[in-house]
Each structure stands twice: as structure tokens, then as C-alpha cells.
Design an enzyme around this catalytic site. Structure first.
Site, PDB file in Angstrom:
ATOM      1  N   CYS A 137      28.458  15.469 -51.749  1.00  0.00           N
ATOM      2  CA  CYS A 137      28.112  15.776 -53.127  1.00  0.00           C
ATOM      3  C   CYS A 137      27.057  14.194 -53.362  1.00  0.00           C
ATOM      4  CB  CYS A 137      29.323  15.173 -54.667  1.00  0.00           C
ATOM      5  SG  CYS A 137      30.993  16.061 -53.403  1.00  0.00           S
ATOM      6  N   HIS A 169      29.736  20.320 -61.864  1.00  0.00           N
ATOM      7  CA  HIS A 169      29.985  19.704 -60.540  1.00  0.00           C
ATOM      8  C   HIS A 169      29.154  20.872 -59.393  1.00  0.00           C
ATOM      9  CE1 HIS A 169      30.057  16.979 -57.020  1.00  0.00           C
ATOM     10  NE2 HIS A 169      31.327  16.963 -56.862  1.00  0.00           N
ATOM     11  N   CYS A 184      39.945  16.218 -64.169  1.00  0.00           N
ATOM     12  CA  CYS A 184      39.335  15.734 -62.935  1.00  0.00           C
ATOM     13  C   CYS A 184      38.079  17.519 -63.128  1.00  0.00           C
ATOM     14  CB  CYS A 184      40.561  17.521 -61.728  1.00  0.00           C
ATOM     15  SG  CYS A 184      41.786  16.716 -61.591  1.00  0.00           S
ATOM     16  N   LYS A 232      32.221  15.578 -64.702  1.00  0.00           N
ATOM     17  CA  LYS A 232      34.130  16.296 -66.192  1.00  0.00           C
ATOM     18  C   LYS A 232      33.541  17.052 -66.724  1.00  0.00           C
ATOM     19  CE  LYS A 232      38.044  16.794 -67.176  1.00  0.00           C
ATOM     20  NZ  LYS A 232      37.319  18.236 -67.508  1.00  0.00           N
TER      21      LYS A 232
END
Length: 394
Positions: free
Chosen positions: A86, A335, A209, A331
């Protein structure tokens, strides 16, 4: 070494785009990046490119970097795909800065792209899983949600952090993301919704998440010798830090801190010559709500163990003393793994030039971006300064 400046930055919308490809998404981001350059830029003037991605679910494991730059019209330039989970494009930005500072390039492109929503759930879990420790965590059945749930549980036990504080991170991020037209989940949520949502991995609920997203982002970095040719308002990159750590949780002394973030932050602050209290805003890696609370502590925004209290006190809201994730963060903004780090610099570029619209931080002069790979196996931190401040110090 020479100073380096961001002279343009842009991104595609983040979300689910079944009619797009990873090439077309990157081209959209590249066009947004070049359009943001005040005096214009010809693609032929770009010397080199560093593109972050986790390789699009394995469909283009080799040469995926050149595949997207060629599609964007960057013919023949050196292009390197950067894989660091990431933290891929955050690392790509660092490579581009190194190329510019060293004199190897005068104008370098850093960016990233990911297509995630067209993968099966099994494939998505696999490509998330390979960013963690594979032999002793993923192959033993642990998911990334499970890893961060262990971190959250440890933080709760050690410091008294509450599920409500985790939920307040989500509420704050969604409030900011609702002001970002390019956010994947651009809607607000209540504290009750965040706390009462289905449990993903106890104590983390669905709202704790981040989503999996499609998207791309780009950043153009110029040397001090040529920056004025492209803009009268360049954003200075005053601090850079990066570090690595054991990939698995079991390799660390503590579950409640990411040593790679701590080292990367220290190095970035030292290079910039500032302390955390000088920051006006920050974009931090919040793949899960507990990750944002860890970032508060590891980056020195508060004392160890006080991250939950920091969000409860409203310090990191848009109206607080240190707004965090004004873009909506991972969030709410989304992502897309390979694009995430470069996308953080897009938000910082907009904030420091006063073009962030409804989510603008008043008089923003110094900002920080923080990009994490996996559960802390890598971290990259950048400190950036507004054009007015850079001019004063030049």
C-alpha cells in the site's frame, strides 16, 4: 542536493469503474495532473516516471509501469514500477524526488494506479494478503482485517482506547469525504451507524474498515532549476523519510506502534527542520480506524496511548487544531492500493495552494503525508510547504 517542488498533481475519481481499465484510469489521472500545471507542461519534457501498483490482481505482473505511461503518451521515457504494497506510490514519490535532487532528472512523474473492484472476492483477499506476512499470517488464515483487529484489541487493552473512539475516526473521515467530489464513499455517517455496523473482525465494524477501490493519481516533481518554468506557486518538498520493519506482527516488540512510521516521521521532520506541532494538516494512512490512531501517536501528534483521546477531543477534525485526512482518507476517499500514496500528495498540493474547496484548511502552510505498506512493513512520510512559505525562505 537541489531542492524539489511539486508543480502539478491530480487524480481520477476513486470508486468502482467497471467500464474503465487500469490504463484508462491512469491516463485520466495523468491528464488531471498536467492540467493542474499553471503554465502548462508538454509530456515530452518529463524525464522519468515511477509508478506504484500491486500489479492489478496479477494480470500484468511484468512491465505494468511502461504499459500505463505509454498509454498516457509518455513514449520512451525510463519507467519503473514500484511495488511496496500500500506504500507503492508513496515510495514512487520518494524515488522521483531522489531523481530530481540528484540531478538525474529535472522533471519526474510519480503516480500509481489500481483496479480492485473487478476482482473476485477470493482474488481480492489474495492480493491484499500477499502484502502481509504470507507464511505465518496469511497462510494460517489471518486476513488484514484480522491483523488490524489484533492491533486494535491490544491498543484497547493497553491504553483504554474505546470502540466509540474508533467510530469517531470513521465519522470524521466520512464528514470530510462528503466534501470531496472524487471520494469513493462520499457520504456522511453517524456515530451510531459506525458503532452499530456489522462486525468484520472484532472489535472492527464495517465502518472501521476502508473500501477496496479503483483509481489513479499522479504528482509532477521539478527541480529548483526549472520549477518556475511551470508555475509561480510551486509546493516545496522539505522533508522525506522512509523506513521498513518486520512484515509480520509476530516480529515486533509491540502491537501498538509501527516502528517504520516512527523512523520515517523522525527523518522527515529532521530534514524539514520542524517538529510535529508546526503542522497545519496531515494525510495519514487509515486503512482501518485503529491505523489512524496509531499514526497520531507514531508521528508525534500526541503522547503514546492518547490517540483515542485526540479524536474524541476533536483535535483532528476539519475545524480542529490539526485536521487529519481532509480528503476523507482511505476510509472515505478510498484505497486503490497503488495510487494511495500519490493521492495523499494530491490533497496536500491542493491544501497548500488553497484549492481544496469546501474542505480547505485556513492558512495551511505546512502539511504531512504518511503512507504505510501492509501492517507496517514499510512507511513513507513527506513534509510539504506552501508556495508563500517557500518563497520567504528562498
Amino acid at each position: 542536493m537541489r531542492d524539489a517542488y511539486v508543480i502539478g498533481a491530480g487524480q481520477s475519481p476513486y470508486g468502482s469503474f467497471p467500464s474503465e481499465s487500469y490504463r484508462s484510469l491512469f491516463r485520466t489521472a495523468f491528464e488531471a495532473t498536467t492540467e493542474s500545471v499553471d503554465h502548462g507542461v508538454d509530456p515530452s519534457e518529463i524525464d522519468e516516471a515511477f509508478i506504484g501498483m500491486i500489479s492489478i490482481g496479477g494480470r500484468q505482473l511484468g512491465l505494468s509501469g511502461p504499459a500505463v505511461t505509454e498509454h498516457a503518451g509518455l513514449h520512451g521515457i525510463p519507467t519503473t514500477r514500484v511495488e511496496n504494497a500500500c506504500a507503492a506510490s508513496g515510495s514512487g514519490v520518494r524515488h522521483a524526488i531522489q531523481a530530481v535532487k540528484s540531478g538525474m532528472a529535472d522533471l519526474a512523474l510519480a503516480g500509481g494506479v489500481e483496479m480492485m473492484t473487478d476482482l473476485s472476492s477470493d482474488t481480492t483477499r489474495y492480493w491484499f494478503g500477499v502484502s502481509g506476512e504470507t507464511e505465518w499470517e496469511r497462510m494460517a488464515g489471518t486476513t488484514f482485517s484480522g491483523v488490524y483487529a489484533q492491533i486494535a484489541s491490544a491498543h484497547m487493552a493497553e491504553y483504554g482506547t474505546t470502540r466509540e473512539q474508533l467510530s469517531r475516526v470513521a465519522v470524521k473521515s466520512h464528514e470530510n469525504g462528503a466534501r470531496n467530489p472524487k471520494a469513493h464513499l462520499g457520504f456522511e455517517c453517524s456515530l451510531e451507524q459506525a458503532e452499530g455496523a456489522a462486525t468484520v473482525a472484532d472489535p472492527l465494524t464495517l465502518y472501521h474498515c476502508c473500501p477496496t477501490s479503483d483509481g489513479a493519481a499522479g504528482v509532477l516533481i521539478a527541480s529548483e532549476d526549472v520549477a518556475a518554468e511551470y508555475t509561480d506557486r510551486p509546493v516545496k518538498i522539505s522533508g522525506v523519510g522512509a523506513a521498513s520493519d518486520g512484515v509480520g506482527l509476530f516480529q515486533r516488540e509491540s502491537y501498538t506502534s509501527l516502528p517504520a512510521t516512527r523512523k520515517a516521521g523522525r527523518d522527515a521532520y529532521e530534514m524539514a527542520g520542524i517538529s510535529p506541532d508546526k503542522l497545519d494538516f496531515a494525510e495519514v494512512h487509515d486503512c482501518f480506524s485503529i491505523a489512524e490512531i496509531l499514526a497520531y501517536e507514531d508521528l508525534g501528534f500526541c503522547e503514546v496511548g492518547q490517540g483515542g483521546q485526540l479524536i474524541e477531543d476533536g483535535v483532528t477534525t476539519l475545524e480542529g487544531d490539526l485536521p487529519v485526512n481532509t480528503s476523507g482518507g482511505l476510509k472515505s476517499k478510498g484505497h486503490p492500493i497503488g495510487a494511495t500514496g500519490a493521492g495523499q500528495l494530491v490533497e496536500a498540493f491542493d491544501q497548500l495552494r488553497g484549492t481544496a474547496g469546501d474542505r480547505q484548511v485556513e492558512d495551511a502552510e505546512i502539511g504531512l503525508t504518511h503512507n504505510v505498506g501492509g501492517s507496517g512493513g514499510a512507511a513513507v512520510v513527506h513534509v510539504l510547504e506552501a508556495p508563500e512559505r517557500a518563497e520567504v525562505e528562498s
